[in-house]
Design an enzyme around this catalytic site. Structure first.
Site, PDB file in Angstrom:
ATOM      1  N   TYR A  47      -3.357  -7.720  15.697  1.00 38.86           N
ATOM      2  CA  TYR A  47      -4.649  -7.601  15.017  1.00 38.86           C
ATOM      3  C   TYR A  47      -5.506  -6.583  15.747  1.00 38.86           C
ATOM      4  O   TYR A  47      -5.562  -6.595  16.983  1.00 38.86           O
ATOM      5  CB  TYR A  47      -5.385  -8.951  15.008  1.00 38.86           C
ATOM      6  N   GLU A  49      -8.916  -5.277  14.396  1.00 39.63           N
ATOM      7  CA  GLU A  49     -10.108  -4.939  13.602  1.00 39.63           C
ATOM      8  C   GLU A  49     -11.050  -4.057  14.406  1.00 39.63           C
ATOM      9  O   GLU A  49     -11.292  -4.309  15.593  1.00 39.63           O
ATOM     10  CB  GLU A  49     -10.811  -6.220  13.144  1.00 39.63           C
ATOM     11  N   ASP A 193      -9.378  13.578  -4.530  1.00 39.28           N
ATOM     12  CA  ASP A 193      -8.255  12.670  -4.270  1.00 39.28           C
ATOM     13  C   ASP A 193      -6.985  13.507  -4.430  1.00 39.28           C
ATOM     14  O   ASP A 193      -6.561  13.798  -5.550  1.00 39.28           O
ATOM     15  CB  ASP A 193      -8.324  11.524  -5.280  1.00 39.28           C
ATOM     16  N   THR A 219      -3.101   9.428  -0.604  1.00 40.59           N
ATOM     17  CA  THR A 219      -2.070   8.488  -0.191  1.00 40.59           C
ATOM     18  C   THR A 219      -1.158   9.245   0.763  1.00 40.59           C
ATOM     19  O   THR A 219      -1.193  10.480   0.826  1.00 40.59           O
ATOM     20  CB  THR A 219      -1.245   7.978  -1.397  1.00 40.59           C
ATOM     21  N   LYS A 222       3.485  10.169  -1.080  1.00 33.78           N
ATOM     22  CA  LYS A 222       4.005  10.962  -2.208  1.00 33.78           C
ATOM     23  C   LYS A 222       4.621  12.249  -1.641  1.00 33.78           C
ATOM     24  O   LYS A 222       5.607  12.172  -0.930  1.00 33.78           O
ATOM     25  CB  LYS A 222       2.881  11.207  -3.220  1.00 33.78           C
ATOM     26  N   ARG A 228       3.819   3.948   2.653  1.00 30.70           N
ATOM     27  CA  ARG A 228       2.790   3.684   1.646  1.00 30.70           C
ATOM     28  C   ARG A 228       1.469   3.436   2.356  1.00 30.70           C
ATOM     29  O   ARG A 228       1.401   2.639   3.292  1.00 30.70           O
ATOM     30  CB  ARG A 228       3.154   2.451   0.820  1.00 30.70           C
TER      31      ARG A 228
END
Ligand code: DSN
Length: 424
Positions: A47, A49, A193, A219, A222, A228
Site C-alpha cells: 500500500y 497512498e 487524450d 492509457t 495501446k 493496462r
C-alpha cells in the site's frame, strides 16, 4: 498451495487464443515479458497512498524509487515537465483531470462518441456527461476529418471551460495549434487524450500536442505497449483559472490540483506493480527499437488502408495517419456486428464500431475498427498485410458459410504460425 486449476486453465486458453489469431483490435497490444513480470510481481502487496516520499504508509522506500523512475522515464519520453503515473486507467486519468479543473455543471466540449470519440469525453451514459454540461464537435460528412470550423462555432456559442481532443476511432492526426486558437478565444483548458496514438507521438511520428494542449492524458497499453493503466502529463504548469484557491486566497497550480484529484480525489492506493510495469514500458519505448516498431505500425496501417480500398471497402476519411482505421461497411451491405462475428469465427479479432452519421445502434453498427499495433509487435510487416486483408475479405464475403470461415481460420493459423507473442 495447489494451483487454481480453473483459472490457470483459462489463462492457458486465452494465451492459445492470442497466439493463434490475428489481433486487430486497435486498442490492444502484446507486452514484453519484463512488463508482464513487473506486473505480476510482489509489488502488488504494498500500500502506498500518497506520492513518493509523501506517503500515508510506512515501508514505501522501495516503491518510492519505482514510482520516481516511472515518472522520470515518462517525462523524458514525452518531454513533459510533470507527470502522475497513478491513474488505474485512461478513464480514471480523465476523471481526475475534470475533477481538478472543473466544478459540476461546468461546460465541456468533446469529440462526439458516435463519430469516434470516447465515453469519458462527455457521453451522457458516462460520469463526464452526467456531471458536466456537454456539447460536441464531429467530423465533416464529406471528408470524414474533424470539422474544426464546427468546433469553433460550438465553442464560441457554448463557451466551454474545457475542450477535449482525442479519440477512440479516428485515423487522422490532430491540428493542436488550431484547437488552441479556438480554446484561447473562450479561455478554455484543453485536455488532449492521446491514448490511441501515444506510441506514435512519443516517437515523433505524429504532431506533438504538449505545447498547445494544457493537460495530456493517455492509457499505457495501446500503441505505447505497456501494462493496462493511465497517466497524466503537462509540459507547462499554470494556475487553474476557476477558483480552487489556497487558504491564503492564491490560485492553486494545476500540478497540485491534479495530484490531489488522482489521490485522494478519485483513487486510493496506487498499483505499484502496474507502475513498475509502466516504468519498464517507458524504458522500452525510449529505445531505438521502439521507434522502428512505431514506424512499422504506421507503415502497416497505411498499407492495410490501401489494401481495403483496393477491394472496394470504404474507409472513413479515406485512409490513415496513425495505427488505426474505421471501415464503413454500408457499401458492402454488412453490419459491424455480423462482420465482427464472422471474423471471430476465423480467429481474426476486430471490434464493431459506429461510423460517423451511422443509422444503426451501437450494438449493431455499420462498421468495424482495426489497428496494427498488436500484429506489428508479433513481427508482421507490409509484405504480409495484403494477405491479411484477403483473409478478412474472404471471411466477410462468406460470413454465413461455416466451411469457408473454417478454411480462413486454418489460413490465419498458418499466417501467425511461429510468430512470437511477446515483444522482447
Ligand atoms: N476501449 C478503448 C478502445 O478500444 O479504444 C478506449 O477506452
Amino acid at each position: 498451495m495447489a494451483q487454481d486449476k480453473a483459472i490457470f486453465d483459462l489463462i492457458h486458453l486465452e494465451k492459445e487464443r492470442q497466439l493463434h489469431g490475428i489481433e486487430l483490435i486497435a486498442s490492444e497490444n502484446f507486452v514484453s515479458q519484463q512488463v508482464l513480470d513487473a506486473m505480476g510481481s510482489i509489488l502488488t502487496n504494498k500500500y502506498a497512498e500518497g506520492l513518493p516520499h509523501k506517503r500515508y504508509y510506512g515501508g514505501c522506500q522501495v516503491v518510492d524509487q519505482v514510482e520516481e523512475l516511472a515518472i522520470e522515464r515518462l517525462k523524458k519520453l514525452f518531454g513533459a515537465a510533470w507527470a502522475n503515473v497513478q491513474p488505474h486507467s485512461g478513464s480514471q486519468a480523465n476523471a481526475a483531470v475534470m475533477l481538478a479543473c472543473l466544478n459540476p455543471g461546468d461546460k465541456i466540449l468533446g469529440f462526439d462518441l458516435s463519430h469516434g470519440g470516447h465515453l469519458t469525453h462527455g457521453s451522457p451514459v458516462n460520469f463526464s456527461g452526467k456531471l458536466y454540461k456537454t456539447s460536441f464537435y464531429g467530423v465533416n460528412r464529406e471528408t470524414g476529418r474533424i470539422d474544426y470550423d464546427a468546433m469553433e462555432k460550438v465553442a464560441l456559442q457554448e463557451k466551454p471551460k474545457m475542450i477535449i481532443c482525442g479519440a477512440s476511432a479516428y485515423s487522422r492526426d490532430w491540428d493542436y495549434a488550431c484547437i488552441r486558437q479556438i480554446a484561447d478565444q473562450v479561455g478554455a483548458i484543453i485536455l488532449a487524450d492521446i491514448s490511441h496514438p501515444a506510441g506514435l507521438i512519443a516517437t515523433k511520428l505524429l504532431n506533438d500536442p504538449f505545447d498547445y494542449c494544457h493537460i495530456i492524458t493517455t492509457t499505457t497499453h495501446k500503441t505505447l505497449r505497456g501494462p493496462r493503466g493511465g497517466v497524466i502529463m503537462m509540459r507547462h504548469d499554470f494556475e487553474n483559472p476557476w477558483g480552487h484557491k489556497t487558504p491564503k486566497g492564491e490560485l492553486k497550480m494545476m500540478t497540485t490540483l491534479l495530484d490531489g484529484a488522482v489521490f485522494p480525489g478519485t483513487q486510493g492506493g496506487p498499483l505499484e506493480h502496474v507502475i513498475a510495469a509502466k516504468a519498464v514500458a517507458f524504458g522500452e519505448a525510449s529505445e531505438a527499437a521502439f521507434t522502428t516498431y512505431a514506424k512499422q505500425v504506421q507503415a502497416n496501417a497505411r498499407v492495410m488502408a490501401a489494401e481495403f480500398l483496393k477491394r472496394g471497402y470504404t474507409i472513413v476519411s479515406g485512409g490513415t495517419d496513425n495505427h488505426c482505421m474505421l471501415i464503413d461497411l454500408r457499401s458492402k451491405n454488412i453490419t459491424g456486428k455480423d462482420a465482427e462475428n464472422a471474423l471471430v469465427k476465423a480467429d481474426i479479432t476486430v471490434n464493431k464500431n459506429m461510423v460517423p452519421f451511422d443509422d444503426k445502434s451501437p450494438f449493431v453498427t455499420s462498421g468495424f475498427r482495426v489497428g496494427t499495433a498488436a500484429i506489428t509487435t508479433r513481427g508482421i510487416n507490409e509484405n504480409a498485410i495484403a494477405g491479411i486483408v484477403d483473409l478478412i475479405d474472404k471471411a466477410l464475403m462468406n460470413k454465413d458459410n461455416e466451411t469457408v470461415l473454417a478454411e480462413v481460420k486454418r489460413d490465419v493459423q498458418k499466417a501467425v504460425h511461429g510468430l512470437p507473442l511477446f515483444a522482447w
